[in-house]
Write a protein that holds these residues in place. Sequence first.
Motif, mmCIF file in Angstrom:
data_model
loop_
_atom_site.group_PDB
_atom_site.id
_atom_site.type_symbol
_atom_site.label_atom_id
_atom_site.label_comp_id
_atom_site.label_asym_id
_atom_site.label_seq_id
_atom_site.Cartn_x
_atom_site.Cartn_y
_atom_site.Cartn_z
ATOM 1 N N SER A 138 0.853 -1.184 0.000
ATOM 2 C CA SER A 138 0.000 0.000 0.000
ATOM 3 C C SER A 138 0.893 1.241 0.000
ATOM 4 O O SER A 138 2.107 1.148 0.195
ATOM 5 N N LEU A 139 0.286 2.382 -0.197
ATOM 6 C CA LEU A 139 1.042 3.635 -0.199
ATOM 7 C C LEU A 139 1.823 3.804 1.093
ATOM 8 O O LEU A 139 2.967 4.264 1.080
ATOM 9 N N ALA A 140 1.225 3.440 2.212
ATOM 10 C CA ALA A 140 1.880 3.606 3.515
ATOM 11 C C ALA A 140 3.131 2.742 3.650
ATOM 12 O O ALA A 140 3.989 3.031 4.495
ATOM 13 N N ASP A 141 3.255 1.709 2.822
ATOM 14 C CA ASP A 141 4.423 0.820 2.873
ATOM 15 C C ASP A 141 5.607 1.349 2.064
ATOM 16 O O ASP A 141 6.707 0.804 2.158
ATOM 17 N N LEU A 142 5.375 2.365 1.255
ATOM 18 C CA LEU A 142 6.415 2.870 0.369
ATOM 19 C C LEU A 142 7.452 3.705 1.113
ATOM 20 O O LEU A 142 7.130 4.421 2.063
ATOM 21 N N THR A 143 8.685 3.617 0.627
ATOM 22 C CA THR A 143 9.731 4.559 1.007
ATOM 23 C C THR A 143 10.013 5.386 -0.240
ATOM 24 O O THR A 143 10.340 4.834 -1.299
ATOM 25 N N ILE A 144 9.858 6.684 -0.099
ATOM 26 C CA ILE A 144 10.002 7.580 -1.245
ATOM 27 C C ILE A 144 11.098 8.603 -0.967
ATOM 28 O O ILE A 144 11.156 9.182 0.120
ATOM 29 N N MET A 145 11.949 8.798 -1.963
ATOM 30 C CA MET A 145 12.963 9.837 -1.870
ATOM 31 C C MET A 145 12.603 10.974 -2.819
ATOM 32 O O MET A 145 12.307 10.736 -3.991
ATOM 33 N N VAL A 146 12.637 12.178 -2.301
ATOM 34 C CA VAL A 146 12.375 13.372 -3.088
ATOM 35 C C VAL A 146 13.710 14.060 -3.353
ATOM 36 O O VAL A 146 14.412 14.450 -2.418
ATOM 37 N N LEU A 147 14.060 14.191 -4.622
ATOM 38 C CA LEU A 147 15.269 14.898 -5.039
ATOM 39 C C LEU A 147 14.834 16.216 -5.674
ATOM 40 O O LEU A 147 14.335 16.251 -6.794
ATOM 41 N N GLU A 148 14.994 17.276 -4.921
ATOM 42 C CA GLU A 148 14.538 18.614 -5.335
ATOM 43 C C GLU A 148 15.425 19.644 -4.640
ATOM 44 O O GLU A 148 15.541 19.631 -3.417
ATOM 45 N N ASP A 149 16.033 20.520 -5.421
ATOM 46 C CA ASP A 149 16.942 21.493 -4.818
ATOM 47 C C ASP A 149 16.224 22.697 -4.207
ATOM 48 O O ASP A 149 16.743 23.332 -3.297
ATOM 49 N N HIS A 150 15.038 22.987 -4.672
ATOM 50 C CA HIS A 150 14.295 24.140 -4.155
ATOM 51 C C HIS A 150 13.586 23.736 -2.865
ATOM 52 O O HIS A 150 12.695 22.883 -2.878
ATOM 53 N N GLU A 151 13.962 24.337 -1.748
ATOM 54 C CA GLU A 151 13.457 23.920 -0.440
ATOM 55 C C GLU A 151 11.941 24.002 -0.332
ATOM 56 O O GLU A 151 11.297 23.079 0.184
ATOM 57 N N PHE A 152 11.340 25.074 -0.840
ATOM 58 C CA PHE A 152 9.883 25.208 -0.737
ATOM 59 C C PHE A 152 9.183 24.089 -1.508
ATOM 60 O O PHE A 152 8.259 23.457 -1.000
ATOM 61 N N GLN A 153 9.623 23.842 -2.740
ATOM 62 C CA GLN A 153 8.994 22.794 -3.551
ATOM 63 C C GLN A 153 9.224 21.411 -2.945
ATOM 64 O O GLN A 153 8.339 20.556 -2.985
ATOM 65 N N ARG A 154 10.419 21.191 -2.392
ATOM 66 C CA ARG A 154 10.704 19.905 -1.742
ATOM 67 C C ARG A 154 9.783 19.698 -0.536
ATOM 68 O O ARG A 154 9.176 18.642 -0.379
ATOM 69 N N ASN A 155 9.644 20.727 0.294
ATOM 70 C CA ASN A 155 8.775 20.620 1.470
ATOM 71 C C ASN A 155 7.311 20.454 1.080
ATOM 72 O O ASN A 155 6.570 19.724 1.735
ATOM 73 N N TYR A 156 6.890 21.125 0.013
ATOM 74 C CA TYR A 156 5.512 20.987 -0.490
ATOM 75 C C TYR A 156 5.249 19.549 -0.914
ATOM 76 O O TYR A 156 4.228 18.949 -0.562
ATOM 77 N N LEU A 157 6.185 18.972 -1.644
ATOM 78 C CA LEU A 157 6.023 17.593 -2.106
ATOM 79 C C LEU A 157 6.029 16.623 -0.928
ATOM 80 O O LEU A 157 5.218 15.686 -0.886
ATOM 81 N N LEU A 158 6.891 16.833 0.030
ATOM 82 C CA LEU A 158 6.914 15.976 1.225
ATOM 83 C C LEU A 158 5.584 16.057 1.966
ATOM 84 O O LEU A 158 5.062 15.046 2.439
ATOM 85 N N LEU A 159 5.009 17.246 2.032
ATOM 86 C CA LEU A 159 3.707 17.428 2.683
ATOM 87 C C LEU A 159 2.611 16.669 1.931
ATOM 88 O O LEU A 159 1.778 15.996 2.545
ATOM 89 N N LEU A 160 2.612 16.757 0.604
ATOM 90 C CA LEU A 160 1.624 16.014 -0.197
ATOM 91 C C LEU A 160 1.748 14.513 0.060
ATOM 92 O O LEU A 160 0.739 13.818 0.214
ATOM 93 N N LEU A 161 2.965 14.019 0.112
ATOM 94 C CA LEU A 161 3.175 12.589 0.341
ATOM 95 C C LEU A 161 2.691 12.181 1.732
ATOM 96 O O LEU A 161 2.071 11.126 1.887
ATOM 97 N N GLN A 162 2.931 13.018 2.716
ATOM 98 C CA GLN A 162 2.442 12.735 4.070
ATOM 99 C C GLN A 162 0.917 12.727 4.103
ATOM 100 O O GLN A 162 0.315 11.909 4.803
ATOM 101 N N GLN A 163 0.285 13.607 3.330
ATOM 102 C CA GLN A 163 -1.175 13.637 3.262
ATOM 103 C C GLN A 163 -1.720 12.335 2.675
ATOM 104 O O GLN A 163 -2.857 11.949 2.966
#
Length: 134
Positions: free
Chosen positions: A4-29
Motif C-alpha cells: 500500500s502507499l503507507a508501505d512505500l519509502t520515497i525519496m524526493v530529489l529537489e533542490d528548491h526547499e519550498f517545492q521539496r517541502n511541499y512535495l513531502l507534505l503532499l506525500l504525508q497527506q
Amino acid sequence: MNKSLADLTIMVLEDHEFQRNYLLLLLQQLGINRLLEAEDGQTALTLVSKHRVDVVICDLNLPGMHGAEFLHHLGKRGFSGGVIIASEEPQAVLENSCQIANMMGLQVIGTIAKPLRVDWLESTLTNFCTERSK
C-alpha cells in the motif's frame, strides 16, 4: 505481495526547499511517512545506497549534477524502484528524459510538470503499488 502507499519509502530529489517541502507534505497527506529528501544528486545517490527506496521523485534542474545525470548513475547502480520525473521543463524535455531513463533500465512511472497535484501523485503511486503486487 500487496503493497500500500503507507508501505512505500520515497525519496524526493529537489533542490528548491519550498517545492521539496511541499512535495513531502503532499506525500504525508497520502499516508506515506517513510520519506527521504535530497537537494542534490550526490546526496540522493548516497541515500539510495544506504536505504531501500521504492520510488524516487526527481527534479531535472539540480545544482552540480543534472537530474538526467543522476538518473544515469541510478540506472548504472541497478535501481529497481519506480522513478517520477518532475520538472518545470517543457513536455518534450520530460519525454526525452523519460526515454533516457528507460534506456538506462529504470522504471519511469510518471512524468509531470510542476507543481505536482496530489490527485495525480496518488493515482500514479497507487498504480505503481498495484503493478508491484502482481
